[in-house]
Design a protein around this motif. Structure first.
Motif, mmCIF file in Angstrom:
data_model
loop_
_atom_site.group_PDB
_atom_site.id
_atom_site.type_symbol
_atom_site.label_atom_id
_atom_site.label_comp_id
_atom_site.label_asym_id
_atom_site.label_seq_id
_atom_site.Cartn_x
_atom_site.Cartn_y
_atom_site.Cartn_z
ATOM 1 N N VAL B 51 1.061 -0.896 0.166
ATOM 2 C CA VAL B 51 -0.290 -0.184 0.208
ATOM 3 C C VAL B 51 0.894 1.228 -0.218
ATOM 4 N N PHE B 52 0.303 1.919 -0.742
ATOM 5 C CA PHE B 52 1.006 3.686 -1.100
ATOM 6 C C PHE B 52 0.221 4.539 -0.667
ATOM 7 N N ASP B 53 1.151 5.219 0.535
ATOM 8 C CA ASP B 53 -0.018 7.136 0.728
ATOM 9 C C ASP B 53 0.957 7.651 -1.074
ATOM 10 N N VAL B 54 -0.459 8.025 -1.183
ATOM 11 C CA VAL B 54 -0.129 9.058 -3.032
ATOM 12 C C VAL B 54 -1.064 10.277 -2.673
ATOM 13 N N SER B 55 -1.463 10.450 -1.044
ATOM 14 C CA SER B 55 -2.700 11.393 -1.291
ATOM 15 C C SER B 55 -2.040 12.859 -1.634
ATOM 16 N N HIS B 56 -0.393 12.979 -1.772
ATOM 17 C CA HIS B 56 -0.281 14.423 -2.841
ATOM 18 C C HIS B 56 -0.550 14.164 -3.660
ATOM 19 N N MET B 57 -1.149 13.660 -4.473
ATOM 20 C CA MET B 57 -1.676 14.053 -5.778
ATOM 21 C C MET B 57 -2.635 14.948 -5.268
ATOM 22 N N GLY B 58 -2.859 15.432 -7.062
ATOM 23 C CA GLY B 58 -3.582 16.671 -6.640
ATOM 24 C C GLY B 58 -5.006 15.958 -7.541
ATOM 25 N N MET B 146 -8.540 15.615 0.268
ATOM 26 C CA MET B 146 -8.746 13.793 -0.868
ATOM 27 C C MET B 146 -7.526 13.445 -0.124
ATOM 28 N N SER B 147 -7.354 12.066 0.398
ATOM 29 C CA SER B 147 -6.571 10.720 0.261
ATOM 30 C C SER B 147 -6.561 9.986 -0.423
ATOM 31 N N LEU B 148 -5.177 9.272 -1.190
ATOM 32 C CA LEU B 148 -5.347 8.368 -2.179
ATOM 33 C C LEU B 148 -3.831 7.009 -1.569
ATOM 34 N N LEU B 149 -5.085 6.090 -1.930
ATOM 35 C CA LEU B 149 -4.155 4.372 -1.320
ATOM 36 C C LEU B 149 -3.950 3.954 -2.178
ATOM 37 N N PHE B 200 -5.352 -1.828 -7.489
ATOM 38 C CA PHE B 200 -6.212 -1.169 -7.169
ATOM 39 C C PHE B 200 -5.548 0.230 -6.966
ATOM 40 N N GLU B 201 -6.696 1.898 -6.811
ATOM 41 C CA GLU B 201 -6.095 2.873 -5.984
ATOM 42 C C GLU B 201 -7.794 3.416 -5.709
ATOM 43 N N ILE B 202 -7.274 3.868 -4.373
ATOM 44 C CA ILE B 202 -9.016 3.990 -3.832
ATOM 45 C C ILE B 202 -8.545 5.229 -2.635
ATOM 46 N N TYR B 203 -9.601 6.601 -3.079
ATOM 47 C CA TYR B 203 -9.755 7.703 -3.262
ATOM 48 C C TYR B 203 -10.670 7.751 -1.863
ATOM 49 N N VAL B 204 -10.191 8.404 -1.080
ATOM 50 C CA VAL B 204 -11.593 8.444 0.186
ATOM 51 C C VAL B 204 -10.765 9.867 0.529
ATOM 52 N N ASN B 205 -11.730 10.524 1.334
ATOM 53 C CA ASN B 205 -12.263 11.508 2.483
ATOM 54 C C ASN B 205 -10.767 11.770 3.378
ATOM 55 N N ASN B 206 -10.552 12.753 3.790
ATOM 56 C CA ASN B 206 -9.246 12.609 4.724
ATOM 57 C C ASN B 206 -9.617 12.175 5.941
ATOM 58 N N ASP B 207 -10.658 12.446 6.494
ATOM 59 C CA ASP B 207 -11.247 12.202 8.130
ATOM 60 C C ASP B 207 -11.174 10.713 7.946
ATOM 61 N N LYS B 208 -11.394 10.008 6.736
ATOM 62 C CA LYS B 208 -12.022 8.759 6.631
ATOM 63 C C LYS B 208 -10.799 7.290 6.655
ATOM 64 N N ALA B 209 -9.052 8.103 5.934
ATOM 65 C CA ALA B 209 -7.900 7.513 5.577
ATOM 66 C C ALA B 209 -7.577 6.793 6.631
ATOM 67 N N ILE B 228 4.902 0.902 1.482
ATOM 68 C CA ILE B 228 5.795 0.649 0.627
ATOM 69 C C ILE B 228 6.253 1.818 0.186
ATOM 70 N N GLY B 229 6.746 2.835 -0.062
ATOM 71 C CA GLY B 229 7.408 3.941 0.095
ATOM 72 C C GLY B 229 7.701 4.376 -1.575
ATOM 73 N N LEU B 230 7.985 5.508 -1.721
ATOM 74 C CA LEU B 230 7.743 6.310 -2.768
ATOM 75 C C LEU B 230 9.273 5.726 -3.666
ATOM 76 N N GLY B 231 10.228 5.387 -3.075
ATOM 77 C CA GLY B 231 11.166 4.755 -3.627
ATOM 78 C C GLY B 231 10.666 3.668 -4.201
ATOM 79 N N ALA B 232 9.691 2.327 -3.625
ATOM 80 C CA ALA B 232 10.034 1.421 -4.406
ATOM 81 C C ALA B 232 9.092 1.699 -5.769
ATOM 82 N N ARG B 233 7.919 2.722 -5.101
ATOM 83 C CA ARG B 233 6.937 3.252 -6.449
ATOM 84 C C ARG B 233 8.044 3.517 -7.807
ATOM 85 N N ASP B 234 8.782 4.452 -7.193
ATOM 86 C CA ASP B 234 9.457 4.609 -8.664
ATOM 87 C C ASP B 234 10.254 3.488 -9.369
#
Lengths: 126, 366
Positions: B51-58, B146-149, B200-209, B228-234
């Motif tokens: 699982v990656f936290d990619v909530s920085h995405m816009g 919005m958070s994105l997992l 899958f990518e799961i979009y959820v509101n921050n308060d439920k992240a 999983i961190g951004l290093g392995a994402r790359d």
């Protein structure tokens, strides 16, 4: 984090074990952690006499590459034959199986200018 | 006086810190680059589930009868082909032949779309699209709420299936649905990802992240789920030959040079489409290629690429040691005459020119 008291250290995150006029050199536990998974070490300076702080090789991790600096001046006698096929030993055992080079010191007095374990620990904040 | 830059946190930053992640600044956010080690995390995604936290995405929401028209004018792919619940990879071309950003376009229905953009480009993209919003499309930037997992890997489906009534096995690649997951309503469940490992990518509101994160980890326990961190994402995306904005594509690279002709559709008029069409007809002078090292070495961003006589013919844009293939792989722009598969090229790594060959991407074959 482990920084053995019987070793000397540099601000470039190398450790030095002095025995007579021979110095064994590697990178610290802090350094291997910062680099991450090490893939190989490229050292092409065996037989060369290098000054203190000269680059003796480079270490390649998956994400990044970093130069390796001479903690003290001297002649590079040999590299660790095992790290070529087993570079992960630098991650697992940086002060043991993960040693990198042995150097014949040109001035054994230089070793006294290196950092103690306590000084190095303070430097990296662990 | 010293200027202090304040990094933004995601809703899960404290979670990452408590898991012992190594945190780094990335696109203005404090993000986890690794937890237990890049190779291990990489292989977890290839072989199990991570699982990656990619909530920085816009994320931008575009609503109104002219939403599609606006999207068609600013993006290169043909969004009119999208049905409800479909996702499309696309890019925002600039007027000078380059790319403002690459993005995903989600179609809810004919009057509502979501655009998912790179964190580093949120402001640039927003300003650009807003400038072109001459027909009153209702635009809303929901990035901050919005958070994105990203739940990725061969066991991602089995993990998430425990948390929802939606039959995930019926969802095709690049489709999404909005439904209940782990008791949370209105979750966007998207069959997309940036790893080539499925998932899958799961979009959820921050308060439920945090609740969602915990539920996913509980569900994935039996499969050995890991953060999983951004290093392995790359490294995961690079094994698939997926472009990374800022490395492989940017404001100066054309989508055609970047091999993104398949998302550059001349069935419509969009920013710079006329000159891109001319470029397509004339052919491009350089091309983004994938290459594998033959001699041992790891290519890195900005290393020079040379021919056998030592003439510089291009530059590396991304490179790494592939954790799956155990060899150096990279992408870079080379003069078109060197872009064919199996062409021998040389990567200048420190004082050596090391042999490599051009290969078709993905590097990792299924």
């Amino acid at each position: 984090m482990n920084f053995p008291d019987n070793l000397k250290y540099t601000k470039d995150h190398e450790w030095v074990r002095v025995e007579g006029n021979i110095a064994t050199i590697g990178i610290t536990e802090f350094a291997q952690g910062e680099l991450g998974d090490i893939v190989y070490v490229d050292i092409g300076t065996v037989g060369e006499s290098l000054d203190k702080e000269a680059v003796f090789g480079t270490v390649e991790a998956v994400k990044t590459v970093s130069d390796l600096f001479m903690p003290l001046g001297g002649k590079v006698l040999e590299t660790n034959p095992k790290i070529d096929s087993n570079p992960e030993s630098i991650n697992k055992d940086p002060y043991g199986d993960g040693w990198m080079i042995k150097v014949e010191m040109s001035n054994a007095g230089e070793a006294s200018s290196l950092l103690s374990a306590a000084d190095y620990k303070a430097l990296v904040g662990h | 006086m010293e200027t202090l830059t304040t990094l933004k946190n995601t809703a899960l930053t404290n979670k990452h810190i408590s898991l012992g992640a190594k945190m780094v600044p990335f696109a203005g956010y404090n993000m986890p680059v690794s937890y237990t080690g890049l190779n291990e995390e990489h292989l977890t995604v290839r072989n199990g589930v991570g699982v990656f936290d990619v909530s920085h995405m816009g994320e931008f929401r575009l609503r109104g009868p002219k939403a599609l028209d606006l999207i068609q004018r600013v993006t290169s792919n043909d969004a009119s082909k999208l049905g409800d619940g479909k996702v499309q990879y696309s890019c925002l071309p600039n007027e000078k032949g380059g790319i403002i950003d690459d993005l995903l376009v989600y179609r809810y229905n004919e009057g509502e779309y979501y655009l998912v953009v790179n964190a580093s480009n949120i402001e640039k993209d927003w300003n650009w699209i807003e400038k072109h919003n001459t027909e009153g499309v209702d635009m809303k930037n929901v990035s901050e709420v919005m958070s994105l997992l990203a739940v990725q890997g061969p066991q991602a489906m089995a993990t998430l299936q425990k948390l929802t009534e939606v039959d995930l096995s019926k969802m095709e690649y690049y489709t999404f649905t909005v439904d209940t997951m782990a008791g949370v309503e209105h979750v966007i469940i998207s069959n997309t990802g940036y790893t080539g490992a499925g998932g899958f990518e799961i979009y959820v509101n921050n308060d439920k992240a945090e609740h969602m994160w915990d539920a996913i980890f509980e569900a994935g326990k039996e499969f050995g789920i890991k953060p999983i961190g951004l290093g392995a994402r790359d490294t995961l995306r690079l094994e698939m030959g997926f472009c990374l904005y800022g490395n492989d594509i940017d404001d100066t690279t054309s989508p055609l040079e970047a091999g993104l002709g398949w998302i550059t559709k001349f069935t419509k008029v969009f920013t710079n489409s006329k000159s891109l069409m001319e470029q397509k007809e004339k052919g491009v002078a350089k091309k983004l290629v994938g290459f594998e090292m033959i001699e041992r070495g790891i290519p890195r961003h900005d290393y020079e690429i040379a021919d056998a006589s030592g003439n510089v013919i291009g530059k590396v844009t991304s490179g790494t040691q592939s954790p799956s293939l155990q060899k150096g792989i990279g992408m870079g722009y080379v003069k078109t005459e060197f872009s064919k598969a199996d062409t021998e090229i040389f990567v200048k790594i420190r004082d050596k020119a090391l042999k490599a060959k051009v290969v078709k991407v993905p590097f990792l074959k299924k």
